[in-house]
Design a protein around this motif. Sequence first.
Motif, short mmCIF file in Angstrom:
data_model
loop_
_atom_site.label_atom_id
_atom_site.label_comp_id
_atom_site.label_asym_id
_atom_site.label_seq_id
_atom_site.Cartn_x
_atom_site.Cartn_y
_atom_site.Cartn_z
N TRP A 143 -29.21 7.34 14.89
CA TRP A 143 -27.89 8.29 15.51
C TRP A 143 -27.01 7.70 16.23
CZ3 TRP A 143 -24.46 11.98 14.34
CH2 TRP A 143 -24.22 12.08 15.49
N LYS A 144 -27.68 6.70 17.04
CA LYS A 144 -26.78 5.91 17.95
C LYS A 144 -25.53 4.39 16.83
CE LYS A 144 -26.72 1.23 20.90
NZ LYS A 144 -27.40 0.50 21.52
N LEU A 145 -26.17 4.13 15.86
CA LEU A 145 -25.30 2.94 14.99
C LEU A 145 -24.52 4.11 13.85
CD1 LEU A 145 -28.08 1.16 13.49
CD2 LEU A 145 -26.60 0.03 14.80
N ALA A 146 -25.33 5.19 13.38
CA ALA A 146 -23.73 6.27 12.90
C ALA A 146 -23.15 6.76 13.66
CB ALA A 146 -24.62 7.42 12.14
N VAL A 147 -22.80 7.03 15.14
CA VAL A 147 -22.55 8.15 15.96
C VAL A 147 -20.82 7.20 15.98
CG1 VAL A 147 -23.22 8.16 18.12
CG2 VAL A 147 -21.65 9.54 17.48
N ALA A 148 -21.32 5.45 16.12
CA ALA A 148 -20.28 4.97 16.54
C ALA A 148 -19.03 4.50 15.86
CB ALA A 148 -20.99 3.26 16.81
N GLU A 149 -19.33 5.27 14.77
CA GLU A 149 -18.39 5.58 13.13
C GLU A 149 -17.59 6.81 12.86
OE1 GLU A 149 -18.26 2.50 11.01
OE2 GLU A 149 -19.87 1.65 12.06
N LEU A 150 -17.95 6.92 14.41
CA LEU A 150 -17.14 8.93 14.20
C LEU A 150 -16.14 8.47 14.86
CD1 LEU A 150 -19.81 11.52 14.43
CD2 LEU A 150 -19.23 10.32 12.69
N PRO A 151 -14.96 9.39 14.61
CA PRO A 151 -13.58 9.11 15.50
C PRO A 151 -13.55 9.80 16.80
CG PRO A 151 -13.38 10.74 13.88
CD PRO A 151 -14.80 9.86 13.42
N GLU A 152 -15.19 10.88 17.43
CA GLU A 152 -15.42 11.81 18.40
C GLU A 152 -16.69 11.73 18.76
OE1 GLU A 152 -12.47 14.19 20.15
OE2 GLU A 152 -11.27 14.36 18.66
N ARG A 153 -16.88 10.79 19.36
CA ARG A 153 -18.41 11.32 19.80
C ARG A 153 -18.75 13.01 19.99
NH1 ARG A 153 -23.33 7.90 21.29
NH2 ARG A 153 -24.76 9.02 21.63
N PRO A 154 -19.56 13.64 19.74
CA PRO A 154 -19.90 14.88 19.96
C PRO A 154 -20.84 14.85 21.15
CG PRO A 154 -21.50 14.40 17.63
CD PRO A 154 -20.25 13.22 18.22
N LYS A 155 -21.72 16.06 21.85
CA LYS A 155 -22.51 16.29 22.84
C LYS A 155 -23.54 15.80 22.04
CE LYS A 155 -24.93 19.40 25.42
NZ LYS A 155 -24.68 20.70 26.51
N THR A 156 -24.72 15.13 22.11
CA THR A 156 -25.78 15.16 21.91
C THR A 156 -26.77 15.49 22.78
OG1 THR A 156 -24.99 12.94 20.61
CG2 THR A 156 -27.53 13.05 21.08
N VAL A 157 -28.17 16.12 22.61
CA VAL A 157 -29.21 16.94 22.69
C VAL A 157 -30.63 16.22 21.57
CG1 VAL A 157 -30.37 19.18 23.02
CG2 VAL A 157 -28.02 18.63 23.03
N TYR A 158 -30.99 15.60 22.73
CA TYR A 158 -32.08 15.03 21.88
C TYR A 158 -33.28 15.85 21.74
CZ TYR A 158 -29.95 10.48 21.96
OH TYR A 158 -28.74 9.48 21.68
N GLU A 159 -33.81 16.40 20.93
CA GLU A 159 -35.02 17.36 21.33
C GLU A 159 -36.38 17.44 20.63
OE1 GLU A 159 -36.66 20.72 21.82
OE2 GLU A 159 -34.76 21.24 21.84
N GLU A 160 -37.52 17.09 21.36
CA GLU A 160 -38.74 16.92 21.02
C GLU A 160 -38.68 17.50 19.71
OE1 GLU A 160 -40.82 17.46 24.11
OE2 GLU A 160 -40.61 16.59 25.21
N ARG A 161 -38.53 18.80 19.60
CA ARG A 161 -38.78 20.18 18.81
C ARG A 161 -38.64 19.23 17.57
NH1 ARG A 161 -37.03 25.98 20.67
NH2 ARG A 161 -35.79 24.55 20.82
N ILE A 162 -37.88 18.88 17.16
CA ILE A 162 -37.36 18.40 16.13
C ILE A 162 -38.22 17.39 15.33
CG2 ILE A 162 -35.01 16.70 14.51
CD1 ILE A 162 -33.28 18.34 16.34
#
Length: 172
Positions: free
Chosen positions: A66-85
């Motif tokens: 996600w860190k590498l992919a989101v850097a390519e997006l025009p805007e960074r969305p709110k990110t929630v790190y979820e253990e249950r995933i």
Amino acid sequence: MSVAEPRRIVLFRHAKADWPQVSDHERPLAERGRKDAPVAGRKLADSGIAFDLALCSTAARTRETWKLAVAELPERPKTVYEERIYEASPGELIAVLNETPDDARDVVLIGHNPGVHGLAEVLTGEAEDEAARRMRRGGFPTSAFAVLTFTGPWKSLEPGTATLTDYWSPND
């Protein structure tokens, strides 16, 4: 936003991970994964989806993807790190998505197989379009993502309620 407007869910499998002598949860990306994640991020940017929320597994390889992919997006969305995933079944992933606030229209979930692939199949049912054929043919390799749409509140998301609108894999 009205719950009658279509929502989008992007199911994004983490990039290729390495197999060092660490716990599965702490596995980092392999060199190929570090190359593929930004490519997937550019493809997500090209989709034109403006994510309101990212739900990411707490595993090292998903966080790094996600860190590498989101850097390519025009805007960074709110990110929630979820253990249950981490290691979640399709049903457990639906439960996580059912808790999404209704003001979020477009959500990306960064997770693992077999849960992510299974979730795409469970939510879309017996889809037979080109995207579904490509997803079935290629499986759901690392760095792949599926774009699904559905209408209604997040708590109404359940098996068969979504439509697969796009599928991308670095193997295509």
